[in-house]
Scaffold this active site. Structure first.
Site, short mmCIF file in Angstrom:
data_model
loop_
_atom_site.label_atom_id
_atom_site.label_comp_id
_atom_site.label_asym_id
_atom_site.label_seq_id
_atom_site.Cartn_x
_atom_site.Cartn_y
_atom_site.Cartn_z
N TYR A 72 0.84 -1.21 0.00
CA TYR A 72 0.00 0.00 0.00
C TYR A 72 0.87 1.25 0.00
CZ TYR A 72 -3.93 3.06 0.98
OH TYR A 72 -4.88 4.05 0.89
N PHE A 124 -7.55 19.45 -25.20
CA PHE A 124 -8.25 18.18 -25.45
C PHE A 124 -9.61 18.20 -24.75
CE2 PHE A 124 -9.13 13.66 -24.49
CZ PHE A 124 -9.33 13.26 -25.79
N ASP A 125 -10.53 17.36 -25.21
CA ASP A 125 -11.91 17.46 -24.69
C ASP A 125 -12.04 17.23 -23.19
OD1 ASP A 125 -11.40 14.78 -25.20
OD2 ASP A 125 -13.44 14.29 -25.76
N ASP A 215 0.23 19.21 -21.24
CA ASP A 215 -0.58 18.01 -21.36
C ASP A 215 0.25 17.10 -22.27
OD1 ASP A 215 -2.30 16.02 -22.10
OD2 ASP A 215 -3.98 17.34 -22.59
N ALA A 217 0.49 13.74 -23.09
CA ALA A 217 0.14 12.37 -23.52
C ALA A 217 1.05 11.86 -24.64
CB ALA A 217 -1.32 12.35 -23.96
N LYS A 258 -0.87 6.58 -23.80
CA LYS A 258 -0.41 6.90 -25.15
C LYS A 258 1.09 6.61 -25.26
CE LYS A 258 -4.39 9.42 -24.92
NZ LYS A 258 -5.20 9.55 -23.72
N HIS A 450 -20.27 13.15 -26.69
CA HIS A 450 -19.97 12.22 -27.79
C HIS A 450 -19.90 10.76 -27.34
CE1 HIS A 450 -16.16 13.58 -26.08
NE2 HIS A 450 -15.58 12.49 -26.52
N1 F0G Z 1 -4.88 14.86 -23.01
C1 F0G Z 1 -4.83 14.45 -24.29
C2 F0G Z 1 -4.05 15.26 -25.28
C3 F0G Z 1 -5.48 13.30 -24.67
O1 F0G Z 1 -5.43 12.92 -25.95
C4 F0G Z 1 -6.20 12.56 -23.70
C5 F0G Z 1 -6.91 11.35 -24.06
C6 F0G Z 1 -6.21 13.01 -22.39
C7 F0G Z 1 -5.54 14.16 -22.07
C8 F0G Z 1 -6.96 12.27 -21.30
O2 F0G Z 1 -6.30 11.12 -20.97
O3 F0G Z 1 -7.86 9.27 -21.60
O4 F0G Z 1 -5.97 8.90 -20.03
O5 F0G Z 1 -7.92 10.19 -19.31
N2 F0G Z 1 -7.15 11.03 -25.24
C9 F0G Z 1 -7.78 9.82 -25.73
C10 F0G Z 1 -7.95 9.93 -27.21
C11 F0G Z 1 -9.00 9.41 -25.00
O6 F0G Z 1 -8.62 9.07 -27.78
O7 F0G Z 1 -7.40 10.85 -27.82
P1 F0G Z 1 -7.07 9.80 -20.45
#
Ligand code: F0G
Length: 458
Positions: A72, A124-125, A215, A217, A258, A450
């Protein structure tokens, strides 16, 4: 004869996938109200919905899973990951989270309050949703060139410094808790940000005393593009480029699903201990104790290994070349795609593919449905459905670009799969004039609609 490039790995384990026929696919897509997220994965032949968590781990990563320490508190897996993060990114402090949006939740709980303004490059969304959920605003400062899919520009993810400075000048510093630079910029087409732009953004932000977070990823793919496209970086290793990139940031959020090639995981990196301390409270509240966050020990081990593999040049070359192979086959047939090709995906310009469908009928979604029906290939809409409604006016937002994204999972599909996908989309392109109508929404959620939206044919 010059030897061609080939994959930097071979295959040790395979997973069968199945082709279906067109009448089956027509029925399946209708059954799920034309929302591709609701399909069962075995109804899909080549799944390009996302490159997130869909990569193939290596033999070394699987071995690391067996060595996971599930204590833990104070697990060796935590320290293994901490060392890898320090080694690759340079950040001294980190918090493990279960994925990228969890990292956003923890960091934004620490930094953002109601009424704040968060500038960035096409957030990102989930990032935007986490900002708007806190009744604050994401301001897009991406360069205009990003929105012209034909224009050849090496760094379409760049932030426009004039747009950014205007936001910084027009608002009190207390209202701008951070600037978010997304590397690579997913929403504009997996497009990279140049090192010069990162350096300039950092200088400008610090002049106004505002911190910069990345960000991250797809930070490794971004670094690969810097190596290939930016002056003076050809001879610098990807790892050193990554280090320099992060040296201009105060911290980072990471979706490890990613570029770290794991199926689940995330983290936040911090330069400053005071912010790390504040964020730690939220991490315990939302994710778990500080030495595991939302991750099991074995997952932290696989992630630590993945950070090294994801920043290897040969792997990145295999990856980016495969994405470009698909892009080039489509481009050669006249299909309008975001150019130059992105790092993780090919983005098809749906407005130019289906110019006769009005934007109110969700052009990119229409195209994604047609591609599924044609070949069992699942892409995703990055357009007005994903853009949600304006939280203040309740009106649909119509972004400049209506894109269908074909995201390529890492080390998962072969180049023959890319040829199959290209053929399916070319078939749709050849019958595009027969696609007369799009869709209307019959059911939607107030945010991130979406994922669950339901549609019917107009
Ligand atoms: N930032 C970016 C640039 C992303 O592309 C994503 C996720 C996230 C943050 C959020 O990360 O999914 O681990 O919570 N993108 C995926 C996509 C879902 O299909 O582009 P997460």
């Amino acid at each position: 004869m010059k030897l061609p490039n080939a994959e930097s790995y071979r295959i040790k384990m395979v997973e069968p996938i199945h082709r279906s026929n067109r009448p089956e696919r027509e029925e399946w897509i209708k059954d799920v109200n034309f929302n591709l997220f609701n399909l069962k994965s075995n109804q899909v032949y080549v799944d390009l919905l996302t490159d997130s968590g869909t990569g193939a781990m290596s033999d070394k990563q699987w071995s690391e899973m067996m060595l996971g320490d599930e204590s833990y508190a104070g697990a060796s897996s935590y320290y293994k990951l901490k060392n890898a993060i320090k080694d690759i990114t340079g950040f001294d402090y980190f918090l493990p989270t279960h994925q990228g949006r969890a990292a956003e939740n923890v960091l934004f709980s620490t930094l953002i309050k109601e009424g704040d303004i968060v500038p960035g490059n096409s957030h990102f969304d989930t990032t935007k949703a986490h900002i708007e959920f806190r009744k604050s605003h994401a301001v897009d400062c991406t360069i205009d060139e990003a929105f012209d899919t034909v224009l050849d520009h090496p760094f379409k993810g760049n932030i426009d410094l004039n747009k950014l400075e205007k936001v910084l000048m027009d608002n009190p510093k207390e209202k701008i808790p951070l600037i978010i630079v997304t590397v690579t910029c997913n929403s504009s087409g997996g497009q990279p940000v140049s090192m010069k732009n990162m350096r300039d953004v950092s200088a400008l932000a610090h002049k106004y005393d505002v911190p910069v977070y990345y960000d991250s990823a797809r930070f490794a793919e971004n670094a690969y593009f810097i190596k290939l496209r930016e002056e003076n970086y050809l001879d610098v290793s990807v790892r050193n480029i990554v280090k320099e990139m992060f040296s201009y940031a105060d911290g980072m959020t990471m979706s490890s699903k990613k570029d770290a090639i794991v199926n689940m995981g995330g983290f936040i990196g911090f330069k400053h201990k005071d912010i790390f301390d504040k964020a730690s409270v939220y991490n315990i509240l939302f994710e778990g104790y500080l030495t595991y966050g939302g991750m099991s020990g074995r997952d932290m081990n696989a992630l630590a290994q993945g950070l090294y593999e994801g920043t290897e040049f040969d792997y990145l070359k295999t990856r980016i070349d495969q994405v470009a192979l698909l892009g080039q086959m489509l481009k050669d047939h006249g299909i309008p795609v975001q150019y130059p090709f992105g790092g993780h995906a090919i983005f098809v310009d749906a407005k130019r593919f289906l110019p006769h469908i009005p934007k109110e009928e969700y052009i990119a979604q229409t195209l994604a449905v047609e591609l599924f029906i044609e070949g069992g290939v699942r892409g995703v809409e990055i357009g007005s459905i994903m853009a949600d409604r304006d939280p203040e006016t309740g009106l649909n937002r119509y972004p400049d670009l209506e894109l269908m994204r074909l995201a390529i999972p890492r080390r998962t599909y072969t180049n023959d799969h890319m040829k199959y996908v290209a053929a399916a989309l070319i078939n749709v392109y050849e019958r595009r004039d027969q696609i007369k109508k799009g869709f209307r929404i019959t059911k939607e959620a107030p945010i991130l609609r979406h994922f669950t939206v339901e549609l019917e044919r107009v």
